[in-house]
Write a protein that holds these residues in place. Structure first.
Motif, PDB file in Angstrom:
ATOM      1  N   TRP A   1       0.822  -1.213   0.000  1.00  0.00           N
ATOM      2  CA  TRP A   1       0.000   0.000   0.000  1.00  0.00           C
ATOM      3  C   TRP A   1       0.851   1.256   0.000  1.00  0.00           C
ATOM      4  O   TRP A   1       0.454   2.279  -0.585  1.00  0.00           O
ATOM      5  CB  TRP A   1      -0.966  -0.015   1.187  1.00  0.00           C
ATOM      6  CG  TRP A   1      -2.209  -0.786   0.879  1.00  0.00           C
ATOM      7  CD1 TRP A   1      -2.543  -2.032   1.300  1.00  0.00           C
ATOM      8  CD2 TRP A   1      -3.282  -0.356   0.033  1.00  0.00           C
ATOM      9  NE1 TRP A   1      -3.756  -2.412   0.788  1.00  0.00           N
ATOM     10  CE2 TRP A   1      -4.237  -1.406   0.007  1.00  0.00           C
ATOM     11  CE3 TRP A   1      -3.533   0.800  -0.692  1.00  0.00           C
ATOM     12  CZ2 TRP A   1      -5.414  -1.323  -0.732  1.00  0.00           C
ATOM     13  CZ3 TRP A   1      -4.698   0.886  -1.438  1.00  0.00           C
ATOM     14  CH2 TRP A   1      -5.631  -0.172  -1.448  1.00  0.00           C
TER      15      TRP A   1
ATOM     16  N   VAL B   1       1.599   1.661  -3.537  1.00  0.00           N
ATOM     17  CA  VAL B   1       0.406   2.160  -4.237  1.00  0.00           C
ATOM     18  C   VAL B   1       0.269   3.670  -4.046  1.00  0.00           C
ATOM     19  O   VAL B   1      -0.022   4.420  -4.988  1.00  0.00           O
ATOM     20  CB  VAL B   1      -0.858   1.425  -3.729  1.00  0.00           C
ATOM     21  CG1 VAL B   1      -2.122   2.163  -4.162  1.00  0.00           C
ATOM     22  CG2 VAL B   1      -0.876  -0.005  -4.254  1.00  0.00           C
TER      23      VAL B   1
ATOM     24  N   THR C   1       0.270   6.623  -6.776  1.00  0.00           N
ATOM     25  CA  THR C   1      -0.841   7.582  -6.806  1.00  0.00           C
ATOM     26  C   THR C   1      -0.317   9.015  -6.811  1.00  0.00           C
ATOM     27  O   THR C   1      -0.822   9.877  -7.555  1.00  0.00           O
ATOM     28  CB  THR C   1      -1.765   7.369  -5.594  1.00  0.00           C
ATOM     29  OG1 THR C   1      -2.260   6.037  -5.615  1.00  0.00           O
ATOM     30  CG2 THR C   1      -2.936   8.340  -5.626  1.00  0.00           C
TER      31      THR C   1
ATOM     32  N   ALA D   1      -1.176  -2.257  -9.919  1.00  0.00           N
ATOM     33  CA  ALA D   1      -1.672  -2.699  -8.612  1.00  0.00           C
ATOM     34  C   ALA D   1      -1.595  -4.215  -8.474  1.00  0.00           C
ATOM     35  O   ALA D   1      -1.395  -4.743  -7.378  1.00  0.00           O
ATOM     36  CB  ALA D   1      -3.108  -2.218  -8.393  1.00  0.00           C
TER      37      ALA D   1
ATOM     38  N   LEU E   1       1.627  -5.126  -6.804  1.00  0.00           N
ATOM     39  CA  LEU E   1       2.015  -4.478  -5.549  1.00  0.00           C
ATOM     40  C   LEU E   1       1.293  -5.004  -4.312  1.00  0.00           C
ATOM     41  O   LEU E   1       1.854  -4.983  -3.218  1.00  0.00           O
ATOM     42  CB  LEU E   1       1.775  -2.960  -5.658  1.00  0.00           C
ATOM     43  CG  LEU E   1       2.593  -2.214  -6.718  1.00  0.00           C
ATOM     44  CD1 LEU E   1       2.174  -0.741  -6.767  1.00  0.00           C
ATOM     45  CD2 LEU E   1       4.078  -2.339  -6.445  1.00  0.00           C
TER      46      LEU E   1
ATOM     47  N   ALA F   1      -6.921  -1.017  -4.674  1.00  0.00           N
ATOM     48  CA  ALA F   1      -5.667  -0.319  -4.973  1.00  0.00           C
ATOM     49  C   ALA F   1      -5.735   0.371  -6.334  1.00  0.00           C
ATOM     50  O   ALA F   1      -5.240   1.495  -6.503  1.00  0.00           O
ATOM     51  CB  ALA F   1      -4.497  -1.301  -4.934  1.00  0.00           C
ATOM     52  N   THR F   2      -6.357  -0.295  -7.316  1.00  0.00           N
ATOM     53  CA  THR F   2      -6.505   0.317  -8.637  1.00  0.00           C
ATOM     54  C   THR F   2      -7.353   1.579  -8.547  1.00  0.00           C
ATOM     55  O   THR F   2      -7.045   2.603  -9.171  1.00  0.00           O
ATOM     56  CB  THR F   2      -7.132  -0.683  -9.623  1.00  0.00           C
ATOM     57  OG1 THR F   2      -6.292  -1.840  -9.712  1.00  0.00           O
ATOM     58  CG2 THR F   2      -7.291  -0.064 -10.993  1.00  0.00           C
TER      59      THR F   2
ATOM     60  N   ILE G   1      -5.210   4.354  -7.095  1.00  0.00           N
ATOM     61  CA  ILE G   1      -4.265   4.890  -8.076  1.00  0.00           C
ATOM     62  C   ILE G   1      -4.969   5.834  -9.036  1.00  0.00           C
ATOM     63  O   ILE G   1      -4.491   6.944  -9.305  1.00  0.00           O
ATOM     64  CB  ILE G   1      -3.576   3.741  -8.830  1.00  0.00           C
ATOM     65  CG1 ILE G   1      -2.578   3.028  -7.901  1.00  0.00           C
ATOM     66  CG2 ILE G   1      -2.849   4.259 -10.074  1.00  0.00           C
ATOM     67  CD1 ILE G   1      -1.961   1.778  -8.488  1.00  0.00           C
TER      68      ILE G   1
END
Length: 408
Positions: A21, A24, A28, A135, A138, A147-148, A151
């Motif tokens: 994370w 991530v 981002t 993602a 990761l 996570a996607t 991002i």
């Protein structure tokens, strides 16, 4: 022959959720920096044009140039760096963006600014095409969807914080300060990714020829690219020139930053609303985007607005556009689950080409016809997307577009 990965391997067994994370969040921040950089001129067209002695239509090239370059760099960078550690690729690209913005801040001519915007286009196209499916590499599988969304939330946060903040900085301290701030942010993003991301080796590879093969052989990808072209071209044809549109309606310069902030906040809401719906209502999300964007542009064209009513319309418009990245990325990924990076590079190429064409033809319309014309033209294109979605359903290609787990 130069190669690139066709799909993105699943995350390694048992990756650390905390480290994943953090990575991530670093990606981002990188996407936030890049999208802020690409869209920053939207709020600064007038002051940059005045300072460098070019028209507002010509100043719109600050959006056109990186969009055109990103359209080419998305597949080219993806293929050319196919065997390179993805972390290194992302770090180099975001660093290039930071340096280019610092160059813009010290530019003494519009030509220098356009050269810097060219480099930003290389960064945006390459970074987004690689990061779109990262993602998967990761975080554990159960966290990939969330996570996607995080991002791609960086895209909307750029509208909420990046562009309005840049506009405020430009109004308060000059447009050069705004470009310099984004440049520094790019360097901060570079450091975060360098220290927080793990090594991400390239996966299996394919040739350049396989990129058009993904397009030719997949009806869902083709429909997704057409929808992207219509919606993004229509949006940016109008949104690139929203500042002069609002000024013509009598909205003061100090209020425009606040209105862009309202647009961005609505965009984040649209992003999360769409994120909650796309798994089961992907086609309806696309239809809703078409209707909402068209309505926002038409209302702004026909109503004699003040700051309050213009703000309400921009909130509606922002809700629609906020849903675009997660919805259209989901469409593409569902259409090509076994070739995510290749399909994403084509999507990013179409997305950025559409930004460029929207800004370019919007500039022609503003200089040759008038500012209101961009609203009507943009609305016509976004409305046409509704026809394409309906046509896809009637021909049956829509079922293939929706793909795994989603239903129309």
């Amino acid at each position: 022959m130069t190669t690139v990965e066709t799909g993105v391997p699943a995350a390694a067994p048992g990756p650390s959720p905390v480290k994943g994370w953090l990575a991530v969040l670093a990606v981002t921040l990188g996407i936030f920096s890049l999208m802020t950089s690409e869209l920053l001129p939207v709020g600064l067209l007038t002051p940059v044009g005045t300072a460098l002695d070019v028209s507002e239509g010509t100043a719109g090239l600050m959006v056109t140039v990186p969009g055109l370059v990103a359209a080419v760099s998305a597949p080219v960078v993806t293929v050319a760096t196919g065997r390179v550690d993805r972390r290194i690729v992302l770090v180099v690209l975001v660093g290039l963006m930071g340096a280019a913005n610092l160059a813009s801040a010290f530019a003494t001519s519009f030509t220098v600014v356009l050269v810097a915007r060219f480099l930003i286009g290389v960064s945006v196209g390459g970074f987004w095409s690689v990061a779109g499916g990262i993602a998967l590499r990761l975080v554990p599988a159960r966290h990939v969807a969330r996570a996607t969304a995080v991002i791609f939330g960086g895209v909307e946060t750029a509208s909420v914080l990046g562009v309005p903040t840049g506009t405020f900085l430009g109004d308060l301290s000059g447009w050069r300060t705004a470009f310099a701030a984004v440049g520094v942010l790019g360097l901060v993003s570079l450091a975060c990714m360098l220290f927080l991301m793990p090594r991400i080796p390239a996966g299996q590879s394919l040739t350049f020829a396989a990129l058009p093969k993904v397009f030719r052989g997949n009806a869902g990808v083709r429909v997704g690219i057409v929808l992207t072209f219509l919606v993004i071209t229509g949006h940016f044809l109008a949104y690139t020139f929203v500042r002069p549109v609002l000024q013509d309606d009598g909205v003061g310069d100090r209020s425009i930053g606040v209105l862009l902030l309202a647009f961005g906040v609505a965009g984040i809401c649209g992003n999360f609303i769409a994120g909650a719906l796309v798994a089961r209502r992907l086609r309806h999300c696309v239809m809703g985007i078409s209707v909402v964007l068209t309505s926002g542009m038409v209302l702004l064209a026909v109503l004699d607005t003040d700051s309050l009513s213009a703000g309400a319309i921009l909130v509606l418009w922002g809700l629609g556009y906020g849903a675009v990245p997660v919805t259209f990325q989901t469409w593409i990924l569902d259409a090509a689950p076994d070739a995510t990076e290749a399909a994403t590079s084509l999507y990013v190429s179409a997305f950025n080409l559409s930004i460029a064409l929207g800004a370019l033809f919007g500039g022609f319309a503003v200089d040759g016809i008038g500012t209101t014309s961009v609203l009507w033209t943009g609305a016509a294109l976004t409305l046409l997307a509704l026809v394409v979605v309906g046509g896809a359903r009637r021909t049956g290609s829509g079922a293939r577009c929706v793909g795994s787990g989603a239903r129309p």
